[in-house]
Design an enzyme around this catalytic site. Structure first.
Site, PDB file in Angstrom:
ATOM      1  N   SER A 187       5.016  -4.810  -0.667  1.00 32.29           N
ATOM      2  CA  SER A 187       3.740  -5.246  -1.589  1.00 32.29           C
ATOM      3  C   SER A 187       2.856  -6.379  -0.943  1.00 32.29           C
ATOM      4  O   SER A 187       2.443  -6.000  -0.053  1.00 32.29           O
ATOM      5  CB  SER A 187       4.823  -5.740  -2.900  1.00 32.29           C
ATOM      6  OG  SER A 187       3.811  -5.754  -4.013  1.00 32.29           O
ATOM      7  N   ASP A 273       4.516   5.081  -7.241  1.00 29.96           N
ATOM      8  CA  ASP A 273       4.258   3.702  -7.248  1.00 29.96           C
ATOM      9  C   ASP A 273       2.876   3.457  -7.932  1.00 29.96           C
ATOM     10  O   ASP A 273       1.692   3.752  -7.497  1.00 29.96           O
ATOM     11  CB  ASP A 273       4.295   3.155  -5.840  1.00 29.96           C
ATOM     12  CG  ASP A 273       4.026   1.645  -5.626  1.00 29.96           C
ATOM     13  OD1 ASP A 273       3.940   0.878  -6.856  1.00 29.96           O
ATOM     14  OD2 ASP A 273       4.256   1.052  -4.687  1.00 29.96           O
ATOM     15  N   HIS A 308       7.459   1.328  -7.331  1.00 27.77           N
ATOM     16  CA  HIS A 308       7.049   0.419  -6.677  1.00 27.77           C
ATOM     17  C   HIS A 308       8.490  -0.429  -5.827  1.00 27.77           C
ATOM     18  O   HIS A 308       8.317  -0.785  -4.637  1.00 27.77           O
ATOM     19  CB  HIS A 308       6.636  -0.921  -7.246  1.00 27.77           C
ATOM     20  CG  HIS A 308       6.004  -2.028  -6.437  1.00 27.77           C
ATOM     21  ND1 HIS A 308       4.902  -1.501  -5.578  1.00 27.77           N
ATOM     22  CD2 HIS A 308       5.869  -3.501  -6.375  1.00 27.77           C
ATOM     23  CE1 HIS A 308       4.459  -2.806  -4.998  1.00 27.77           C
ATOM     24  NE2 HIS A 308       5.036  -3.798  -5.419  1.00 27.77           N
TER      25      HIS A 308
END
Length: 334
Positions: A187, A273, A308
């Site tokens: 991320s 995501d 995610h």
């Protein structure tokens, strides 16, 4: 949440143009040159971690502006020889937490440095210990919009500089093989690792999962999820600030860093995501290394039904196997 980005077949060949400012390289060269004027290490203190097989130190190094940045440095106990090092960057809103939290890489036999995120650490996890003394520039409360209208005042100029300096810090430690340093992140951490790969020419490898700050313009069109949603919310109030904001973000674009990277690279993304859309990861992957004159080793793993979280522990195992092949450790503990 069904897939919302491009179809998988299109993602595999997705190579969007990026709007790079003409002084992109000069901007980062000058920024890093200024940061390098000070010695990188401030202190290295043993830290109690409650573990028998891992030793940990509380590291302070100088990042952007010479500011002190904290990190946990860990290595397998009873292994005296210099080891290859994994420098890991944490996700958005997270700090370095506690020294016993992240043990995967040290248990695999690597030295491991986990950098604290300046001015973050209050959204989840177990906190951080690095303030951001430059966070008073105009912008919203979240890191993604601090100083958004000026690239020199933007939060990510400072955080990316810290990330580069973290590599210098781990190389300054006596029990690290400085020629074998790896950048790893998920991320926001993935975006930082990718930036480091583009700014540190002799990195040994980079592992990037669900990277933030890749394909920024498209991401802002696709999602309202934080952190991109914080930028959208700011621009919803500050109408007419888009041009200045996009100019700032163009200096932080992960695809631009990827184009300048040459280290072997391992990518991962979830095709559902909505936080960091997969088109950003594929844009960086497909254009990775194109300005270097080499053909770097690279691979990407996509998880069609994941968001995610991507491949989660399955993907971590793939990372471990891949890095063991790219960067073998001569002797593993035990």
């Amino acid at each position: 949440m069904p897939a919302f980005d491009l179809p998988a077949a299109e993602l595999e060949h997705y190579r969007p143009d990026v709007q790079e400012p003409p002084d992109f390289d000069e901007f980062w060269r000058d920024t890093l040159k200024e940061a390098a004027r000070t010695e990188v290490l401030v202190s290295v203190r043993p830290a109690e971690n409650g573990l028998r097989l891992t030793r940990t130190w509380d590291i302070t190094f100088r990042g952007f502006g010479g500011d002190p940045v904290r990190a946990w440095y860990s290595r397998p106990a009873g292994v005296p020889e210099p080891l290859p090092a994994v420098v890991e960057y944490a996700g958005y809103g997270r700090g370095r937490g506690l020294p016993h939290e992240r043990l995967t890489w040290v248990n695999a036999g690597y030295a491991h440095l986990l950098m604290d995120n300046r001015g973050q650490g209050d959204q989840y996890g177990n906190g951080g210990a690095t303030p951001d003394p430059h966070a008073s520039a105009p912008g919203g409360p979240g890191p993604a919009v601090r100083g958004l209208l000026d690239p020199r005042a933007y939060h990510y100029r400072r955080l990316i500089t810290d990330a580069v300096r973290a590599v210098a810090a781990v190389r300054a430690l006596p029990d690290v093989d400085g020629e074998r340093v790896v950048a790893v992140g998920n991320s926001q951490g993935g975006g930082l690792a990718l930036a480091v790969a583009g700014l540190v020419p002799d990195l040994a490898a980079v592992l990037v999962t669900a990277p933030f700050l890749c394909g920024i313009r498209r991401a802002l069109e696709l999602t309202d999820a934080s952190p991109y949603g914080e930028i959208g919310a700011y621009l919803a109030v500050h109408r007419g600030a888009e041009e200045a904001a996009y100019r700032t973000l163009s200096y932080m674009e992960g695809v631009s860093f990827a184009r300048r990277a040459a280290a072997p690279a391992h990518f991962g993304t979830g095709l559902r995501d909505t936080v960091c859309p997969p088109s950003g990861a594929y844009a960086a992957f497909n254009r990775y290394g194109e300005l270097t004159g080499v053909d770097p080793r690279k691979e990407i793993h996509a998880y069609p039904y994941n968001g995610h979280e991507g491949g989660d522990a399955v993907h971590v195992r793939r990372q471990l196997d891949w890095l063991a092949a790219v960067l073998p450790i001569s002797r593993r503990p035990g």
